[in-house]
Write a protein that holds these residues in place. Structure first.
Motif, PDB file in Angstrom:
ATOM      1  N   ALA A 100      20.459  42.327 -86.955  1.00  0.00           N
ATOM      2  CA  ALA A 100      19.052  42.280 -87.371  1.00  0.00           C
ATOM      3  C   ALA A 100      18.273  43.456 -86.794  1.00  0.00           C
ATOM      4  O   ALA A 100      17.436  44.059 -87.482  1.00  0.00           O
ATOM      5  N   ALA A 101      18.543  43.820 -85.528  1.00  0.00           N
ATOM      6  CA  ALA A 101      17.835  44.936 -84.907  1.00  0.00           C
ATOM      7  C   ALA A 101      18.193  46.258 -85.575  1.00  0.00           C
ATOM      8  O   ALA A 101      17.326  47.113 -85.808  1.00  0.00           O
ATOM      9  N   VAL A 102      19.472  46.433 -85.911  1.00  0.00           N
ATOM     10  CA  VAL A 102      19.898  47.669 -86.571  1.00  0.00           C
ATOM     11  C   VAL A 102      19.283  47.775 -87.963  1.00  0.00           C
ATOM     12  O   VAL A 102      18.807  48.848 -88.375  1.00  0.00           O
ATOM     13  N   GLU A 103      19.262  46.675 -88.693  1.00  0.00           N
ATOM     14  CA  GLU A 103      18.660  46.680 -90.022  1.00  0.00           C
ATOM     15  C   GLU A 103      17.167  47.011 -89.942  1.00  0.00           C
ATOM     16  O   GLU A 103      16.647  47.813 -90.731  1.00  0.00           O
ATOM     17  N   GLU A 104      16.485  46.422 -88.961  1.00  0.00           N
ATOM     18  CA  GLU A 104      15.056  46.685 -88.792  1.00  0.00           C
ATOM     19  C   GLU A 104      14.813  48.147 -88.415  1.00  0.00           C
ATOM     20  O   GLU A 104      13.871  48.778 -88.907  1.00  0.00           O
ATOM     21  N   ALA A 105      15.673  48.694 -87.561  1.00  0.00           N
ATOM     22  CA  ALA A 105      15.520  50.087 -87.154  1.00  0.00           C
ATOM     23  C   ALA A 105      15.671  51.028 -88.347  1.00  0.00           C
ATOM     24  O   ALA A 105      14.903  51.994 -88.502  1.00  0.00           O
ATOM     25  N   GLN A 106      16.632  50.748 -89.208  1.00  0.00           N
ATOM     26  CA  GLN A 106      16.826  51.595 -90.382  1.00  0.00           C
ATOM     27  C   GLN A 106      15.646  51.485 -91.351  1.00  0.00           C
ATOM     28  O   GLN A 106      15.240  52.469 -91.949  1.00  0.00           O
ATOM     29  N   GLN A 107      15.096  50.284 -91.469  1.00  0.00           N
ATOM     30  CA  GLN A 107      13.933  50.123 -92.337  1.00  0.00           C
ATOM     31  C   GLN A 107      12.728  50.896 -91.823  1.00  0.00           C
ATOM     32  O   GLN A 107      11.883  51.333 -92.607  1.00  0.00           O
ATOM     33  N   LEU A 146      20.908  56.136 -87.811  1.00  0.00           N
ATOM     34  CA  LEU A 146      21.979  55.389 -87.156  1.00  0.00           C
ATOM     35  C   LEU A 146      23.159  56.313 -86.875  1.00  0.00           C
ATOM     36  O   LEU A 146      23.646  57.005 -87.770  1.00  0.00           O
ATOM     37  N   VAL A 147      23.626  56.342 -85.610  1.00  0.00           N
ATOM     38  CA  VAL A 147      24.814  57.110 -85.232  1.00  0.00           C
ATOM     39  C   VAL A 147      25.752  56.148 -84.511  1.00  0.00           C
ATOM     40  O   VAL A 147      25.394  55.585 -83.470  1.00  0.00           O
ATOM     41  N   GLN A 148      26.970  55.948 -85.072  1.00  0.00           N
ATOM     42  CA  GLN A 148      27.923  55.012 -84.496  1.00  0.00           C
ATOM     43  C   GLN A 148      29.283  55.668 -84.333  1.00  0.00           C
ATOM     44  O   GLN A 148      29.632  56.603 -85.058  1.00  0.00           O
ATOM     45  N   SER A 149      30.058  55.133 -83.400  1.00  0.00           N
ATOM     46  CA  SER A 149      31.396  55.689 -83.170  1.00  0.00           C
ATOM     47  C   SER A 149      32.357  55.305 -84.288  1.00  0.00           C
ATOM     48  O   SER A 149      33.331  56.020 -84.540  1.00  0.00           O
ATOM     49  N   CYS A 150      32.088  54.188 -84.964  1.00  0.00           N
ATOM     50  CA  CYS A 150      32.914  53.735 -86.082  1.00  0.00           C
ATOM     51  C   CYS A 150      32.143  52.661 -86.837  1.00  0.00           C
ATOM     52  O   CYS A 150      31.162  52.127 -86.313  1.00  0.00           O
ATOM     53  N   TYR A 199      31.243  45.328 -81.381  1.00  0.00           N
ATOM     54  CA  TYR A 199      30.269  46.232 -81.998  1.00  0.00           C
ATOM     55  C   TYR A 199      30.429  47.616 -81.391  1.00  0.00           C
ATOM     56  O   TYR A 199      30.615  47.759 -80.182  1.00  0.00           O
ATOM     57  N   PRO A 200      30.347  48.654 -82.234  1.00  0.00           N
ATOM     58  CA  PRO A 200      30.552  50.005 -81.712  1.00  0.00           C
ATOM     59  C   PRO A 200      29.314  50.522 -80.978  1.00  0.00           C
ATOM     60  O   PRO A 200      28.183  50.093 -81.263  1.00  0.00           O
ATOM     61  N   PRO A 201      29.480  51.459 -80.030  1.00  0.00           N
ATOM     62  CA  PRO A 201      28.330  52.124 -79.419  1.00  0.00           C
ATOM     63  C   PRO A 201      27.447  52.761 -80.491  1.00  0.00           C
ATOM     64  O   PRO A 201      27.946  53.458 -81.378  1.00  0.00           O
ATOM     65  N   THR A 202      26.147  52.508 -80.410  1.00  0.00           N
ATOM     66  CA  THR A 202      25.240  52.882 -81.501  1.00  0.00           C
ATOM     67  C   THR A 202      24.001  53.577 -80.952  1.00  0.00           C
ATOM     68  O   THR A 202      23.377  53.089 -80.004  1.00  0.00           O
ATOM     69  N   LEU A 203      23.650  54.706 -81.565  1.00  0.00           N
ATOM     70  CA  LEU A 203      22.389  55.391 -81.272  1.00  0.00           C
ATOM     71  C   LEU A 203      21.407  55.102 -82.389  1.00  0.00           C
ATOM     72  O   LEU A 203      21.762  55.140 -83.576  1.00  0.00           O
ATOM     73  N   LEU A 204      20.158  54.811 -82.017  1.00  0.00           N
ATOM     74  CA  LEU A 204      19.076  54.619 -82.979  1.00  0.00           C
ATOM     75  C   LEU A 204      18.086  55.766 -82.767  1.00  0.00           C
ATOM     76  O   LEU A 204      17.153  55.664 -81.972  1.00  0.00           O
ATOM     77  N   PRO A 247      20.835  42.121 -76.972  1.00  0.00           N
ATOM     78  CA  PRO A 247      22.045  42.418 -76.198  1.00  0.00           C
ATOM     79  C   PRO A 247      23.038  43.181 -77.056  1.00  0.00           C
ATOM     80  O   PRO A 247      23.155  42.932 -78.252  1.00  0.00           O
ATOM     81  N   GLY A 248      23.736  44.102 -76.432  1.00  0.00           N
ATOM     82  CA  GLY A 248      24.716  44.877 -77.180  1.00  0.00           C
ATOM     83  C   GLY A 248      24.617  46.362 -76.891  1.00  0.00           C
ATOM     84  O   GLY A 248      23.686  46.825 -76.238  1.00  0.00           O
ATOM     85  N   PRO A 249      25.574  47.135 -77.405  1.00  0.00           N
ATOM     86  CA  PRO A 249      25.641  48.572 -77.109  1.00  0.00           C
ATOM     87  C   PRO A 249      24.707  49.403 -77.995  1.00  0.00           C
ATOM     88  O   PRO A 249      25.148  50.285 -78.732  1.00  0.00           O
ATOM     89  N   LEU A 250      23.409  49.094 -77.977  1.00  0.00           N
ATOM     90  CA  LEU A 250      22.418  49.846 -78.751  1.00  0.00           C
ATOM     91  C   LEU A 250      21.605  50.720 -77.811  1.00  0.00           C
ATOM     92  O   LEU A 250      21.149  50.259 -76.763  1.00  0.00           O
ATOM     93  N   LEU A 251      21.392  51.973 -78.179  1.00  0.00           N
ATOM     94  CA  LEU A 251      20.602  52.900 -77.368  1.00  0.00           C
ATOM     95  C   LEU A 251      19.524  53.532 -78.234  1.00  0.00           C
ATOM     96  O   LEU A 251      19.802  54.458 -78.997  1.00  0.00           O
ATOM     97  N   PRO A 252      18.269  53.058 -78.151  1.00  0.00           N
ATOM     98  CA  PRO A 252      17.184  53.719 -78.878  1.00  0.00           C
ATOM     99  C   PRO A 252      16.917  55.107 -78.280  1.00  0.00           C
ATOM    100  O   PRO A 252      16.951  55.286 -77.058  1.00  0.00           O
TER     101      PRO A 252
END
Length: 796
Positions: free
Chosen positions: A342-349, A354-358, A366-371, A386-391
């Motif tokens: 939900a957080a990733v979807e909201e960030a894209q909106q 979005l930058v992910q390792s895979c 969940y893969p390491p993710t840059l927002l 919670p999770g590997p998200l880095l804004p």
């Protein structure tokens, strides 16, 4: 290098790939668990106890496999544990400082024998803590146990300390409170969260084997934080300290409200912390540390990457390269996966890149993710899941970086990256956080005092300053224990003030009217209402004073917030001169103030004069304190410089006591403003005239308008207004049991630092003897008026 024969050295350096590591083994920990049949009991009176008929709950590892089961304690276990802790306190506190020090040092050698078992058990349970860190804790606090009587000679242990941690806290967070409590001579009842329970039980066993008296350390386990509240209800408990997440901390504070028990909280799990990279930073080192902190180390905090605009593209490119080969990270549950998606979807909106390792696989991985390109006010930045998200957010100027770093309601820690030392120190001083790491992150050591700033807690852990929560000034009286009363918190403080009815129509018979003091001006209350001030015995009306309320508090806070940053930045010597001038002004008004004491309290003129003289001296003492206690450099076992810096809390609300109305007021006022705070004081409803007469002294002083505000009125109504104002950081309260219960319940979220004292209807209180210049009394007030910040600067 095994497994990398097909790659050249150049290819390895290009990808910055780590070499292969040996598969982790947990054979020793598994053997210890098998010895206990994978069902761990409680540790009471120096031995394991397995009560019959108790419910147990399973403990799973990060992969979902059951590690063992732990017992859920019941009321009978709590009572037995409490009795053991009382006898353990008598045995442990009766030892000399050298004897207690030797017991703690003995565990260092015991850990050398069993360190592998401790380490493996921590890894199995997800409560990672290295034996090296535990050894450092033991060495540091064993030396303080040796020095307690020499350096803390006017202080005494509080008694039975209850240490509670949440399920997601590490073993280190637990022992950072258990060991200093033991070092100061207290006994401890540890209530660890589920993940830290097995290693805590193992350490309790090792401490007992090292010579710790039976009952000095007991461990109770349960299914949730409500067990901590049950232990706190026991009349033998003297102090409760908590470490963990904000939700459980607020629940514990509310559950213990009204028990007459001091509670401190350290909210170190889940805060949002800024990772600031300036254009003058070593980019490769900074990016490598970002990856380690955000995606590889045990993540107790949420990082937000703040990058200066001029180097944002360079940093993003390096991050893309570094996370390309990273593996997916395990989430705690499927529910966390829903939050992350939900957080990733909201960030894209909202336009984030979005930058992910895979691509994200199904399940709880969940893969390491840059927002990238996130807005600082976005929900996934302010409150990340919670999770590997880095804004990743950008800033232009140094000042904007500070504003962005202080944007979070939390004040746990920050990491600053720059090769410009002046910039690093200026930014460190400007950030409202407890720990600042320059060109590094997550550096912890017990010598560093760390306070929770803003919503990150109310206590100081680590260093000498962290010891005082487990001590009280010798001769002081603790709060009386009581059962919480049944309260309607929405109705507390809503009773209307007693109306003043004129008793005579003769000319000149109207009593004198006083004004309150808000924003540097004497003024009426916003409501325009007044209340009667009566002579001793409650018969004749001496004067009329304003009946202040919520709007008066709001105006006072606005004035205090406006002036406090500038007052805090004044040099200590400048603040000292202002206090000296206040003392001179008090001396000039000696006769008027003595007369107000005589008419208000009924004491003799000589006694009133003595109180005024003591008040003048007390202000001079606080003026002398201003530039004498300012922190300093700390001896870290690493190459670098560690600084401990005391900082003002901000705006402090003080409900003044009835006893010694002038002397108590200037004592508390001096402690607060000498350290750079602004204050809102509520004089005693029974004896307000000395405080109102003191307004003349404030008007003639050079204190900036708004540093000191005095509001008269119903203490209960003004307590409600102070407790519900989000800007006020601390409240010092002398009043009823209902008022203390209301504050403990209300000031749990957002958290406020509380100093609560008992006061009965006759004005007798359990506070200090105001006439004594006891060093520990002044130190206690000074330390409750500051919060500590540690700054770590590594060197090559």
């Amino acid at each position: 290098m095994a497994g990398c024969a097909a790659k050249t050295v150049y290819e390895i350096f290009q990808s910055m790939e780590y070499g292969p590591t040996a598969a982790p083994s947990a054979a020793t920990a598994q053997a210890w668990l098998e010895h206990h049949s994978r069902s761990l009991g409680l540790f009471i009176d120096g031995a394991f106890v397995s009560p019959a008929g108790r419910r147990s709950c399973p403990l799973t590892d990060p992969k979902g496999s059951v590690v063992c089961s732990i017992v859920c304690s019941e009321d009978e276990d709590v009572s037995r544990c409490s009795s053991s802790a009382v006898s353990g306190y008598k045995s442990w506190s009766s030892l000399t400082c050298s004897q207690r020090s030797r017991v703690l040092l003995r565990l260092v050698s015991v850990l050398g024998l069993h360190g592998q078992c401790v380490s493996e058990l921590c890894d199995l349970c997800g409560a990672a803590c290295s034996p090296t860190a535990l050894v450092r804790l033991l060495q540091f606090y064993s030396s303080w146990a040796q020095l307690r009587d020499a350096l803390l000679c006017d202080w005494t242990p509080v008694g039975v300390v209850v240490v509670v941690t949440s399920d997601d806290s590490s073993l280190y967070s637990l022992m950072l409170k258990v060991l200093p409590a033991l070092a100061m001579g207290n006994s401890v009842i540890a209530v660890p969260g589920r993940s830290a329970a097995p290693p805590a039980l193992l350490l309790a066993q090792l401490l007992a084997a090292g010579g710790l008296p039976a009952g000095a350390l007991n461990v109770l386990t349960g299914s949730d934080v409500t067990l901590g509240a049950k232990v706190a209800q026991d009349p033998n408990a003297s102090f409760v300290t908590y470490s963990g997440n904000q939700q459980d901390g607020a629940a514990l504070c509310k559950a213990t409200a009204g028990m007459g028990l001091p509670v401190s909280v350290s909210l170190c799990i889940g805060p949002v912390c800024p990772f600031i990279i300036f254009e003058s930073a070593d980019m490769d080192s900074a990016v490598d540390e970002v990856v380690q902190a955000a995606f590889k180390k045990r993540k107790e905090v949420h990082w937000v990457l703040c990058v200066q605009e001029s180097v944002s593209e360079s940093v993003t490119a390096r991050l893309k390269l570094r996370i390309a080969g990273l593996k997916c990270v395990s989430l705690r549950s499927d529910a966390d996966r829903v939050l992350v998606d939900a957080a990733v979807e909201e960030a894209q909106q909202q336009g984030a890149t979005l930058v992910q390792s895979c691509p994200p696989p199904p399940g709880s991985q969940y893969p390491p993710t840059l927002l990238c390109g996130a807005a600082p006010s976005s929900p996934f930045v302010v409150s990340p899941p919670p999770g590997p998200l880095l804004p990743v957010v950008t800033f232009r100027s140094n000042a904007e970086a500070v504003v962005m770093g202080n944007h979070s309601p939390h004040g746990h820690a920050a990491s600053i990256w720059t090769e410009d030392l002046t910039l690093a120190l200026e930014t460190a001083h400007s950030l409202s956080v407890g720990s600042v790491w320059v060109n590094s992150s997550s550096v912890v050591d017990p010598c560093l005092p760390v306070s929770g700033h803003k919503d990150s807690g109310t206590c100081t852990d680590g260093g000498q300053e962290g010891l005082y929560q487990f001590l009280r000034p010798s001769g002081s009286t603790p709060l009386p224990r009581s059962a919480p009363g049944l309260m309607d918190y929405t109705r507390f403080g809503t009773e209307p003030s007693q109306a003043f009815i004129p008793e005579s129509s003769e000319p000149g018979s109207s009593p004198q009217s006083y004004l309150q003091f808000v924003g540097g001006k004497a003024c009426k209350s916003v409501s325009g209402c007044t209340m009667a001030v009566r002579a001793p015995g409650g018969s004749a009306v001496l004067a009329l004073c304003p009946d202040g309320g919520r709007k008066d508090v709001r105006d006072a806070v606005e004035a205090a917030v406006k002036v406090q940053p500038g007052w805090k930045k004044k040099s200590p010597s400048a603040r000292a001169q202002s206090l000296y001038s206040l003392a001179k002004g008090l001396e000039a008004k000696r006769l008027e103030l003595a007369a107000s004491l005589v008419s208000q309290t009924g004491v003799s003129l000589d006694e009133a004069g003595q109180e005024v003289d003591l008040s003048i001296t007390r202000l001079s003492v606080w003026a002398a304190y201003c530039d004498k206690m300012q922190g300093g450099s700390l001896p870290m076992p690493q190459s670098g410089t560690a600084l401990a810096i005391p900082e003002a809390l901000g705006v402090v609300g003080i409900i003044l006591p009835d006893k010694r109305p002038l002397l108590s007021m200037v004592t508390l006022l001096g402690a607060a403003i000498a350290t750079g705070n602004a204050v809102i004081m509520v004089p005693s409803q029974k004896h307000p005239l000395p405080a109102l007469a003191f307004i003349q002294v404030l008007q003639s002083s050079d204190l900036p308008a708004g540093v000191v505000n005095i509001i008269t009125g119903s203490p209960d109504q003004l307590t409600v207004a102070l407790a519900n104002h989000s800007v006020i950081k601390a409240i010092w309260y002398w009043g009823s049991a209902q008022g203390r219960q209301y504050l403990q319940h209300t000031c749990a979220s957002p958290v406020k630092s509380l100093r609560l004292f008992h006061q009965d209807q006759e004005g007798n209180d359990g506070g200090p003897d105001w006439t004594r210049s006891q060093p520990s009394l002044l130190q206690d007030l000074w330390r409750n008026a500051v919060q500590w910040k540690s700054v770590w600067i590594p060197s090559a």
